[in-house]
Motif scaffolding. Structure first.
Motif: not given
Length: 83
Positions: A19-21, A28-30, A36-38, A65-71
């Motif tokens: 969350i800090k990162y 912008q991540v829900s 899910t990332i964790y 898709p946006n979050t996946f691209l960021q990852i």
């Protein structure tokens, strides 16, 4: 060597660290995506590190898709430091 250092870091990783990162980098991540990332980092970090196609497919289905691209961009950015 890097894998053992990374393993130690991930064992101590908390959801608050993610969350800090995200906050520091203005992503912008829900809340659901943070969970899910964790989950994937804690349970599949070696598969992610080894760039296994199957894990990337699972992640792509579980986040936007946006979050996946960021990852993926973060993976590309930092993989050179891990070897």
């Amino acid at each position: 060597m890097y894998k053992s250092l990374l393993k130690g870091y991930i064992e101590n990783l908390k959801k608050e660290d993610i969350i800090k990162y995200i906050g520091k980098n203005n992503y912008q991540v829900s809340d659901k995506e943070i969970d899910t990332i964790y989950f994937y980092i804690k349970n599949y970090w070696e598969d992610i590190l080894d760039n296994k196609k199957e894990i990337w497919e699972k992640i792509s289905q579980d986040v936007s898709p946006n979050t996946f691209l960021q990852i993926q961009n973060l993976y590309q950015k930092y993989k050179k430091y891990i070897g």
